[in-house]
Design a protein around this motif. Structure first.
Motif, PDB file in Angstrom:
ATOM      1  N   LYS A  17      12.283  23.455  54.577  1.00 21.67           N
ATOM      2  CA  LYS A  17      10.972  22.653  54.107  1.00 21.67           C
ATOM      3  C   LYS A  17      10.937  22.654  53.422  1.00 21.67           C
ATOM      4  O   LYS A  17      10.162  22.269  52.750  1.00 21.67           O
ATOM      5  CB  LYS A  17       9.992  23.514  55.582  1.00 21.67           C
ATOM      6  N   GLN A  18      10.795  23.956  52.336  1.00 16.64           N
ATOM      7  CA  GLN A  18      10.832  24.135  50.826  1.00 16.64           C
ATOM      8  C   GLN A  18      11.323  23.555  49.841  1.00 16.64           C
ATOM      9  O   GLN A  18      10.575  22.608  49.043  1.00 16.64           O
ATOM     10  CB  GLN A  18      11.283  25.370  50.401  1.00 16.64           C
ATOM     11  N   TYR A  19      12.356  22.291  50.246  1.00 13.90           N
ATOM     12  CA  TYR A  19      13.027  21.685  49.586  1.00 13.90           C
ATOM     13  C   TYR A  19      11.926  20.303  49.839  1.00 13.90           C
ATOM     14  O   TYR A  19      12.157  19.643  49.068  1.00 13.90           O
ATOM     15  CB  TYR A  19      14.559  21.158  49.891  1.00 13.90           C
ATOM     16  N   LYS A  20      11.900  19.882  50.786  1.00 14.98           N
ATOM     17  CA  LYS A  20      10.760  19.016  51.249  1.00 14.98           C
ATOM     18  C   LYS A  20       9.414  19.230  50.512  1.00 14.98           C
ATOM     19  O   LYS A  20       8.894  17.939  50.066  1.00 14.98           O
ATOM     20  CB  LYS A  20      10.334  18.667  52.776  1.00 14.98           C
ATOM     21  N   ARG A  21       8.823  20.652  50.442  1.00 15.73           N
ATOM     22  CA  ARG A  21       7.585  20.010  49.671  1.00 15.73           C
ATOM     23  C   ARG A  21       7.844  19.920  48.467  1.00 15.73           C
ATOM     24  O   ARG A  21       6.826  19.253  47.855  1.00 15.73           O
ATOM     25  CB  ARG A  21       7.261  21.558  49.838  1.00 15.73           C
ATOM     26  N   HIS A  22       8.798  20.369  47.879  1.00 15.12           N
ATOM     27  CA  HIS A  22       9.003  20.032  46.458  1.00 15.12           C
ATOM     28  C   HIS A  22       9.429  18.996  45.391  1.00 15.12           C
ATOM     29  O   HIS A  22       9.396  18.680  44.657  1.00 15.12           O
ATOM     30  CB  HIS A  22      10.452  21.501  45.547  1.00 15.12           C
ATOM     31  N   ALA A  39      15.464  11.975  37.375  1.00 14.11           N
ATOM     32  CA  ALA A  39      16.929  12.216  37.190  1.00 14.11           C
ATOM     33  C   ALA A  39      17.693  13.375  37.072  1.00 14.11           C
ATOM     34  O   ALA A  39      19.085  13.712  37.346  1.00 14.11           O
ATOM     35  CB  ALA A  39      16.488  11.632  35.385  1.00 14.11           C
ATOM     36  N   LEU A  40      16.889  14.608  36.169  1.00 15.02           N
ATOM     37  CA  LEU A  40      16.572  15.657  36.209  1.00 15.02           C
ATOM     38  C   LEU A  40      17.983  16.350  37.292  1.00 15.02           C
ATOM     39  O   LEU A  40      18.586  17.232  37.378  1.00 15.02           O
ATOM     40  CB  LEU A  40      16.370  16.685  35.427  1.00 15.02           C
ATOM     41  N   GLN A  41      16.553  16.093  38.895  1.00 13.90           N
ATOM     42  CA  GLN A  41      16.948  16.891  39.802  1.00 13.90           C
ATOM     43  C   GLN A  41      18.607  16.191  40.350  1.00 13.90           C
ATOM     44  O   GLN A  41      18.867  16.646  40.884  1.00 13.90           O
ATOM     45  CB  GLN A  41      16.060  16.881  40.841  1.00 13.90           C
ATOM     46  N   ARG A  42      18.882  14.821  40.302  1.00 15.25           N
ATOM     47  CA  ARG A  42      20.060  14.492  40.578  1.00 15.25           C
ATOM     48  C   ARG A  42      21.213  15.060  39.608  1.00 15.25           C
ATOM     49  O   ARG A  42      22.488  15.406  39.979  1.00 15.25           O
ATOM     50  CB  ARG A  42      19.875  13.079  40.099  1.00 15.25           C
ATOM     51  N   TYR A  43      20.324  15.085  38.268  1.00 13.62           N
ATOM     52  CA  TYR A  43      22.033  15.467  37.425  1.00 13.62           C
ATOM     53  C   TYR A  43      22.014  17.396  37.547  1.00 13.62           C
ATOM     54  O   TYR A  43      23.405  17.815  38.109  1.00 13.62           O
ATOM     55  CB  TYR A  43      21.282  16.092  36.148  1.00 13.62           C
ATOM     56  N   ASP A  62      10.633  25.060  40.469  1.00 15.01           N
ATOM     57  CA  ASP A  62      10.512  26.264  39.204  1.00 15.01           C
ATOM     58  C   ASP A  62      10.814  24.046  37.882  1.00 15.01           C
ATOM     59  O   ASP A  62       9.752  24.507  37.131  1.00 15.01           O
ATOM     60  CB  ASP A  62      11.774  26.626  38.102  1.00 15.01           C
ATOM     61  N   SER A  63      11.573  23.626  38.344  1.00 11.84           N
ATOM     62  CA  SER A  63      11.793  22.654  37.575  1.00 11.84           C
ATOM     63  C   SER A  63      10.465  21.612  37.813  1.00 11.84           C
ATOM     64  O   SER A  63       9.793  20.903  37.124  1.00 11.84           O
ATOM     65  CB  SER A  63      12.993  21.631  38.372  1.00 11.84           C
ATOM     66  N   VAL A  64      10.268  21.123  39.089  1.00  8.59           N
ATOM     67  CA  VAL A  64       8.961  20.680  38.965  1.00  8.59           C
ATOM     68  C   VAL A  64       7.647  21.588  38.583  1.00  8.59           C
ATOM     69  O   VAL A  64       6.708  20.691  38.282  1.00  8.59           O
ATOM     70  CB  VAL A  64       8.757  20.923  41.020  1.00  8.59           C
ATOM     71  N   ASP A  65       7.739  22.741  38.556  1.00  7.09           N
ATOM     72  CA  ASP A  65       6.520  23.276  38.168  1.00  7.09           C
ATOM     73  C   ASP A  65       6.474  23.373  36.723  1.00  7.09           C
ATOM     74  O   ASP A  65       5.403  22.351  36.135  1.00  7.09           O
ATOM     75  CB  ASP A  65       6.892  24.835  38.478  1.00  7.09           C
ATOM     76  N   LEU A  66       7.646  22.936  35.615  1.00  5.19           N
ATOM     77  CA  LEU A  66       7.826  22.703  34.797  1.00  5.19           C
ATOM     78  C   LEU A  66       7.075  21.655  34.998  1.00  5.19           C
ATOM     79  O   LEU A  66       6.498  21.003  33.537  1.00  5.19           O
ATOM     80  CB  LEU A  66       9.845  22.471  33.851  1.00  5.19           C
ATOM     81  N   TRP A  67       7.562  20.318  35.219  1.00  4.08           N
ATOM     82  CA  TRP A  67       7.038  18.941  35.207  1.00  4.08           C
ATOM     83  C   TRP A  67       5.215  18.971  35.405  1.00  4.08           C
ATOM     84  O   TRP A  67       4.809  18.236  34.375  1.00  4.08           O
ATOM     85  CB  TRP A  67       7.501  18.510  35.888  1.00  4.08           C
ATOM     86  N   GLU A  68       4.941  19.957  36.182  1.00  7.28           N
ATOM     87  CA  GLU A  68       2.930  18.981  36.487  1.00  7.28           C
ATOM     88  C   GLU A  68       2.923  19.975  35.463  1.00  7.28           C
ATOM     89  O   GLU A  68       1.920  19.255  34.881  1.00  7.28           O
ATOM     90  CB  GLU A  68       3.486  20.562  37.868  1.00  7.28           C
TER      91      GLU A  68
END
Length: 125
Positions: A17-22, A39-43, A62-68
């Motif tokens: 569920k957390q993954y889907k939200r992210h 692209a970064l998430q895939r890498y 954390d990655s999504v937080d960074l981009w937001e």
């Protein structure tokens, strides 16, 4: 009881569920940040080799937080990743020291060498 059995087979439902939200948050990013984040998430998934679900979900969050934050601050993609996006991605993944796929193989190699008589300190002539 059934939920515990299902989690044993497919992993933590909460993590899914957390993954889907992210991932939904990532999809909501405007371009070009969305493309860079994807692209970064895939890498991360290929290079990181992280098998611990909690670590993987935390890293993605954390990655999504960074981009937001970059979008909110109107920060260009290159200002985030720098000149070498591979170096950025690998440094980012290093911050998440969860168990990795290769750890199992490292242990298997150590045991195989030990079993073959390669204990440390042992010398052959």
């Amino acid at each position: 009881m059934a939920a515990k059995w299902i989690e044993t087979l497919v992993g933590s439902l909460d993590q899914k569920k957390q993954y889907k939200r992210h991932m939904a948050r990532m999809e909501a990013l405007p371009e070009p940040h969305r493309s860079a984040a994807k692209a970064l998430q895939r890498y991360f998934m290929y290079q990181g080799g992280i098998v611990d679900g909690n670590t993987l979900v935390a890293m993605l969050g954390d990655s999504v937080d960074l981009w937001e934050r970059a979008v909110a601050d109107d920060t260009p993609v290159r200002a985030i990743v720098g000149d070498d996006p591979v170096e950025f991605a690998e440094t980012f993944v290093q911050a998440y020291s969860g168990r990795q796929w290769i750890d199992k193989e490292r242990e298997r190699l150590r045991k195989a060498i030990d079993a073959a008589g390669g204990h440390s300190g042992e010398e052959h002539s």
